[in-house]
Design an enzyme around this catalytic site. Structure first.
Site, PDB file in Angstrom:
ATOM      1  N   GLY A   1     -30.121  18.649  -8.002  1.00  0.00           N
ATOM      2  CA  GLY A   1     -30.279  17.208  -8.074  1.00  0.00           C
ATOM      3  C   GLY A   1     -31.445  16.750  -8.923  1.00  0.00           C
ATOM      4  O   GLY A   1     -31.272  16.316 -10.067  1.00  0.00           O
ATOM      5  N   HIS A   2     -32.648  16.870  -8.400  1.00  0.00           N
ATOM      6  CA  HIS A   2     -33.818  16.206  -8.980  1.00  0.00           C
ATOM      7  C   HIS A   2     -34.017  16.514 -10.464  1.00  0.00           C
ATOM      8  O   HIS A   2     -34.155  15.594 -11.282  1.00  0.00           O
ATOM      9  CB  HIS A   2     -35.060  16.601  -8.163  1.00  0.00           C
ATOM     10  CG  HIS A   2     -36.293  15.885  -8.584  1.00  0.00           C
ATOM     11  ND1 HIS A   2     -37.207  16.440  -9.446  1.00  0.00           N
ATOM     12  CD2 HIS A   2     -36.756  14.648  -8.280  1.00  0.00           C
ATOM     13  CE1 HIS A   2     -38.193  15.577  -9.644  1.00  0.00           C
ATOM     14  NE2 HIS A   2     -37.943  14.483  -8.945  1.00  0.00           N
TER      15      HIS A   2
ATOM     16  N   ARG B   1     -33.473   6.370   2.826  1.00  0.00           N
ATOM     17  CA  ARG B   1     -34.407   6.086   1.726  1.00  0.00           C
ATOM     18  C   ARG B   1     -33.716   6.063   0.363  1.00  0.00           C
ATOM     19  O   ARG B   1     -34.229   5.487  -0.568  1.00  0.00           O
ATOM     20  CB  ARG B   1     -35.584   7.059   1.716  1.00  0.00           C
ATOM     21  CG  ARG B   1     -35.209   8.457   1.318  1.00  0.00           C
ATOM     22  CD  ARG B   1     -36.441   9.320   1.149  1.00  0.00           C
ATOM     23  NE  ARG B   1     -37.080   9.617   2.422  1.00  0.00           N
ATOM     24  CZ  ARG B   1     -37.886  10.671   2.602  1.00  0.00           C
ATOM     25  NH1 ARG B   1     -38.148  11.471   1.597  1.00  0.00           N
ATOM     26  NH2 ARG B   1     -38.427  10.908   3.771  1.00  0.00           N
ATOM     27  N   HIS B   2     -32.576   6.754   0.233  1.00  0.00           N
ATOM     28  CA  HIS B   2     -31.873   6.655  -1.059  1.00  0.00           C
ATOM     29  C   HIS B   2     -30.388   6.322  -0.844  1.00  0.00           C
ATOM     30  O   HIS B   2     -29.992   5.181  -1.002  1.00  0.00           O
ATOM     31  CB  HIS B   2     -32.097   7.891  -1.960  1.00  0.00           C
ATOM     32  CG  HIS B   2     -32.180   9.229  -1.293  1.00  0.00           C
ATOM     33  ND1 HIS B   2     -31.212   9.704  -0.454  1.00  0.00           N
ATOM     34  CD2 HIS B   2     -33.132  10.199  -1.368  1.00  0.00           C
ATOM     35  CE1 HIS B   2     -31.559  10.911  -0.044  1.00  0.00           C
ATOM     36  NE2 HIS B   2     -32.724  11.242  -0.565  1.00  0.00           N
TER      37      HIS B   2
ATOM     38  N   ARG C   1     -29.886  10.312   4.595  1.00  0.00           N
ATOM     39  CA  ARG C   1     -31.048  10.561   5.457  1.00  0.00           C
ATOM     40  C   ARG C   1     -31.100   9.538   6.571  1.00  0.00           C
ATOM     41  O   ARG C   1     -30.625   8.409   6.435  1.00  0.00           O
ATOM     42  CB  ARG C   1     -32.338  10.513   4.628  1.00  0.00           C
ATOM     43  CG  ARG C   1     -32.460  11.629   3.593  1.00  0.00           C
ATOM     44  CD  ARG C   1     -33.835  11.590   2.956  1.00  0.00           C
ATOM     45  NE  ARG C   1     -34.845  11.989   3.906  1.00  0.00           N
ATOM     46  CZ  ARG C   1     -35.436  13.192   3.927  1.00  0.00           C
ATOM     47  NH1 ARG C   1     -35.144  14.096   3.015  1.00  0.00           N
ATOM     48  NH2 ARG C   1     -36.332  13.462   4.846  1.00  0.00           N
TER      49      ARG C   1
ATOM     50  N   GLU D   1     -26.360  27.833   2.623  1.00  0.00           N
ATOM     51  CA  GLU D   1     -26.985  27.465   1.350  1.00  0.00           C
ATOM     52  C   GLU D   1     -28.408  28.001   1.412  1.00  0.00           C
ATOM     53  O   GLU D   1     -29.208  27.568   2.253  1.00  0.00           O
ATOM     54  CB  GLU D   1     -26.972  25.950   1.134  1.00  0.00           C
ATOM     55  CG  GLU D   1     -27.638  25.591  -0.192  1.00  0.00           C
ATOM     56  CD  GLU D   1     -27.451  24.148  -0.608  1.00  0.00           C
ATOM     57  OE1 GLU D   1     -26.403  23.547  -0.275  1.00  0.00           O
ATOM     58  OE2 GLU D   1     -28.359  23.619  -1.282  1.00  0.00           O
TER      59      GLU D   1
ATOM     60  N   GLU E   1     -24.787  16.076   2.960  1.00  0.00           N
ATOM     61  CA  GLU E   1     -25.916  16.689   3.672  1.00  0.00           C
ATOM     62  C   GLU E   1     -26.374  15.732   4.763  1.00  0.00           C
ATOM     63  O   GLU E   1     -26.591  14.546   4.489  1.00  0.00           O
ATOM     64  CB  GLU E   1     -27.085  16.928   2.713  1.00  0.00           C
ATOM     65  CG  GLU E   1     -26.825  17.953   1.664  1.00  0.00           C
ATOM     66  CD  GLU E   1     -28.014  18.082   0.704  1.00  0.00           C
ATOM     67  OE1 GLU E   1     -29.034  17.394   0.886  1.00  0.00           O
ATOM     68  OE2 GLU E   1     -27.893  18.866  -0.230  1.00  0.00           O
TER      69      GLU E   1
ATOM     70  N   ASN F   1     -26.262  16.861  -7.099  1.00  0.00           N
ATOM     71  CA  ASN F   1     -26.816  15.978  -6.074  1.00  0.00           C
ATOM     72  C   ASN F   1     -27.305  14.701  -6.762  1.00  0.00           C
ATOM     73  O   ASN F   1     -28.199  14.757  -7.620  1.00  0.00           O
ATOM     74  CB  ASN F   1     -27.978  16.703  -5.375  1.00  0.00           C
ATOM     75  CG  ASN F   1     -28.612  15.857  -4.293  1.00  0.00           C
ATOM     76  OD1 ASN F   1     -28.851  14.666  -4.491  1.00  0.00           O
ATOM     77  ND2 ASN F   1     -28.909  16.452  -3.161  1.00  0.00           N
TER      78      ASN F   1
ATOM     79  N   HIS G   1     -30.974  10.904  -6.332  1.00  0.00           N
ATOM     80  CA  HIS G   1     -32.065  10.223  -7.033  1.00  0.00           C
ATOM     81  C   HIS G   1     -31.595   9.110  -7.960  1.00  0.00           C
ATOM     82  O   HIS G   1     -32.418   8.349  -8.472  1.00  0.00           O
ATOM     83  CB  HIS G   1     -32.974  11.241  -7.705  1.00  0.00           C
ATOM     84  CG  HIS G   1     -33.636  12.101  -6.673  1.00  0.00           C
ATOM     85  ND1 HIS G   1     -34.423  11.562  -5.669  1.00  0.00           N
ATOM     86  CD2 HIS G   1     -33.559  13.427  -6.414  1.00  0.00           C
ATOM     87  CE1 HIS G   1     -34.831  12.530  -4.877  1.00  0.00           C
ATOM     88  NE2 HIS G   1     -34.313  13.673  -5.289  1.00  0.00           N
TER      89      HIS G   1
ATOM     90  N   HIS H   1     -27.152  13.198   0.252  1.00  0.00           N
ATOM     91  CA  HIS H   1     -27.845  13.376   1.530  1.00  0.00           C
ATOM     92  C   HIS H   1     -28.044  12.002   2.152  1.00  0.00           C
ATOM     93  O   HIS H   1     -28.785  11.175   1.605  1.00  0.00           O
ATOM     94  CB  HIS H   1     -29.199  14.056   1.263  1.00  0.00           C
ATOM     95  CG  HIS H   1     -29.986  14.396   2.491  1.00  0.00           C
ATOM     96  ND1 HIS H   1     -31.143  15.124   2.433  1.00  0.00           N
ATOM     97  CD2 HIS H   1     -29.785  14.120   3.803  1.00  0.00           C
ATOM     98  CE1 HIS H   1     -31.630  15.284   3.653  1.00  0.00           C
ATOM     99  NE2 HIS H   1     -30.828  14.672   4.500  1.00  0.00           N
TER     100      HIS H   1
ATOM    101  N   HIS I   1     -32.182  23.899  -4.332  1.00  0.00           N
ATOM    102  CA  HIS I   1     -33.470  23.236  -4.136  1.00  0.00           C
ATOM    103  C   HIS I   1     -34.451  23.645  -5.230  1.00  0.00           C
ATOM    104  O   HIS I   1     -34.764  24.819  -5.378  1.00  0.00           O
ATOM    105  CB  HIS I   1     -34.103  23.488  -2.761  1.00  0.00           C
ATOM    106  CG  HIS I   1     -34.935  22.300  -2.339  1.00  0.00           C
ATOM    107  ND1 HIS I   1     -36.196  22.082  -2.824  1.00  0.00           N
ATOM    108  CD2 HIS I   1     -34.642  21.255  -1.546  1.00  0.00           C
ATOM    109  CE1 HIS I   1     -36.659  20.951  -2.322  1.00  0.00           C
ATOM    110  NE2 HIS I   1     -35.735  20.421  -1.539  1.00  0.00           N
ATOM    111  N   GLY I   2     -34.872  22.661  -5.995  1.00  0.00           N
ATOM    112  CA  GLY I   2     -35.872  22.890  -7.031  1.00  0.00           C
ATOM    113  C   GLY I   2     -35.336  23.611  -8.259  1.00  0.00           C
ATOM    114  O   GLY I   2     -36.118  24.052  -9.105  1.00  0.00           O
TER     115      GLY I   2
ATOM    116  N   THR J   1     -36.388  17.937   1.483  1.00  0.00           N
ATOM    117  CA  THR J   1     -36.153  18.921   2.541  1.00  0.00           C
ATOM    118  C   THR J   1     -37.095  20.116   2.340  1.00  0.00           C
ATOM    119  O   THR J   1     -37.054  20.771   1.304  1.00  0.00           O
ATOM    120  CB  THR J   1     -34.689  19.402   2.509  1.00  0.00           C
ATOM    121  OG1 THR J   1     -33.859  18.259   2.315  1.00  0.00           O
ATOM    122  CG2 THR J   1     -34.313  20.104   3.794  1.00  0.00           C
TER     123      THR J   1
HETATM  124  N1  PXP Z   1     -29.642  21.540  -1.340  1.00  0.00           N
HETATM  125  C1  PXP Z   1     -30.141  20.919  -0.250  1.00  0.00           C
HETATM  126  C2  PXP Z   1     -29.676  21.370   1.098  1.00  0.00           C
HETATM  127  C3  PXP Z   1     -31.054  19.858  -0.371  1.00  0.00           C
HETATM  128  O1  PXP Z   1     -31.531  19.240   0.728  1.00  0.00           O
HETATM  129  C4  PXP Z   1     -31.422  19.423  -1.669  1.00  0.00           C
HETATM  130  C5  PXP Z   1     -32.338  18.252  -1.835  1.00  0.00           C
HETATM  131  O2  PXP Z   1     -31.722  17.113  -1.352  1.00  0.00           O
HETATM  132  C6  PXP Z   1     -30.859  20.082  -2.766  1.00  0.00           C
HETATM  133  C7  PXP Z   1     -29.992  21.150  -2.581  1.00  0.00           C
HETATM  134  C8  PXP Z   1     -31.158  19.684  -4.171  1.00  0.00           C
HETATM  135  O3  PXP Z   1     -32.498  19.925  -4.443  1.00  0.00           O
HETATM  136  P1  PXP Z   1     -33.107  19.382  -5.796  1.00  0.00           P
HETATM  137  O4  PXP Z   1     -33.009  17.886  -5.751  1.00  0.00           O
HETATM  138  O5  PXP Z   1     -34.526  19.881  -5.749  1.00  0.00           O
HETATM  139  O6  PXP Z   1     -32.311  19.971  -6.918  1.00  0.00           O
END
Ligand code: PXP
Length: 257
Positions: free
Chosen positions: A232-233, A63-64, A59, A165, A84, A21, A24, A57, A210-211, A115
């Site tokens: 991503g992050h 924002r990004h 949005r 997911e 997304e 992702n 960022h 994503h 996520h995370g 999210t």
């Molecule tokens: N999956 C989904 C559905 C998300 O919304 C996000 C955040 O945009 C991610 C994965 C990736 O999360 P992270 O940036 O925390 O790795």
């Protein structure tokens, strides 16, 4: 490509695919309102480093990622785009024009930093079934972002989603809080959700994200039946210190160990 053929793209060690992702990279650009760093260049570099797909994503508040990024990334990448979006009419029109390989439907709140939870699919089954039908008619596969919860997984199947997911945010947060008991409990919920999804529908693909970080990804990557992880992050944060190419390679290595 059929669902079964997609399963066969999993590598021989049975490690999940990595979707990177790159939101960022765009966050950094938008912080100054300039043209760099380029999310398109980042997407291409991630692919060269071994990413199996690119996730962005779009949005509602932009924002990004911006609309122009979506079109350019869709045109230039050679792996699969996972777009997304919130399940709105505006996003449906954009997705049907761009035709990404995947659309992942996510809940979206303007005030959130990221999210925050899975979609409440059970609450809007009729609406989502119709929405997914429209995406399918445009040739797009659909994934739904869900909490590790059987009712929501069954609802995703009822809506004819191609994939779920599983939201790993609570697992990641417990790790950051150094609460081992809570993290193990969250890991178990995700393991159970993956097993439940396979039992309910053996054609449903199971992604997670996520995370996730190099430190916490391995336990999730080892769960039976996980097809792809979207990260991503933490990966973009790693890139600040080691470069994007190394960040992708090291995330893939952490998934394998
Ligand atoms: N999956 C989904 C559905 C998300 O919304 C996000 C955040 O945009 C991610 C994965 C990736 O999360 P992270 O940036 O925390 O790795």
């Amino acid at each position: 490509m059929t669902t079964m053929q997609q399963h066969s793209t999993k590598n021989s060690a049975n490690t999940p695919l990595l979707g990177v992702n790159i939101d960022h990279v765009a966050t950094l650009r938008q912080a100054r309102g300039v043209s760099y760093p380029s999310p398109v260049a980042a997407a291409l570099l991630c692919e060269q480093a071994g990413a199996d797909g690119i996730t962005i994503h779009l949005r509602e508040d932009r924002r990004h990622i911006q609309d122009a990024d979506v079109y350019e990334i869709a045109e230039k990448i050679t792996t699969r785009l996972n777009l997304e979006i919130a399940a709105t009419a505006e996003m449906l029109a954009i997705a049907c024009e761009v035709k990404p390989y995947w659309v992942c439907l996510v809940p979206e709140k303007r005030a959130e930093l990221t999210t925050e939870g899975g979609l409440d699919i059970a609450e809007q089954t009729a609406y989502l079934t119709e929405y997914i039908n429209e995406l399918h008619a445009a040739g797009i596969k659909v994934s739904l972002f869900v909490d590790p919860d059987e009712t929501q997984i069954q609802a995703a199947i009822d809506c004819h989603a191609d994939a779920i997911e599983i939201h790993t945010g609570a697992y990641a947060e417990a790790g950051l809080a150094e609460d081992v008991t809570a993290q193990n409990a969250e890991l178990q919920r995700i393991q159970q959700a993956a097993a439940t999804a396979q039992r309910l529908d053996d054609k449903l693909l199971i992604n997670a994200g996520h995370g996730l970080t190099r430190d916490n990804v391995n336990a999730i990557a080892q769960i039976d039946g996980i097809y792809e992880l979207n990260i991503g992050h933490a990966l973009i944060a790693d890139a600040v210190f080691m470069g994007l190419e190394q960040a992708v390679k090291q995330m893939k290595a952490a998934m394998r160990k």
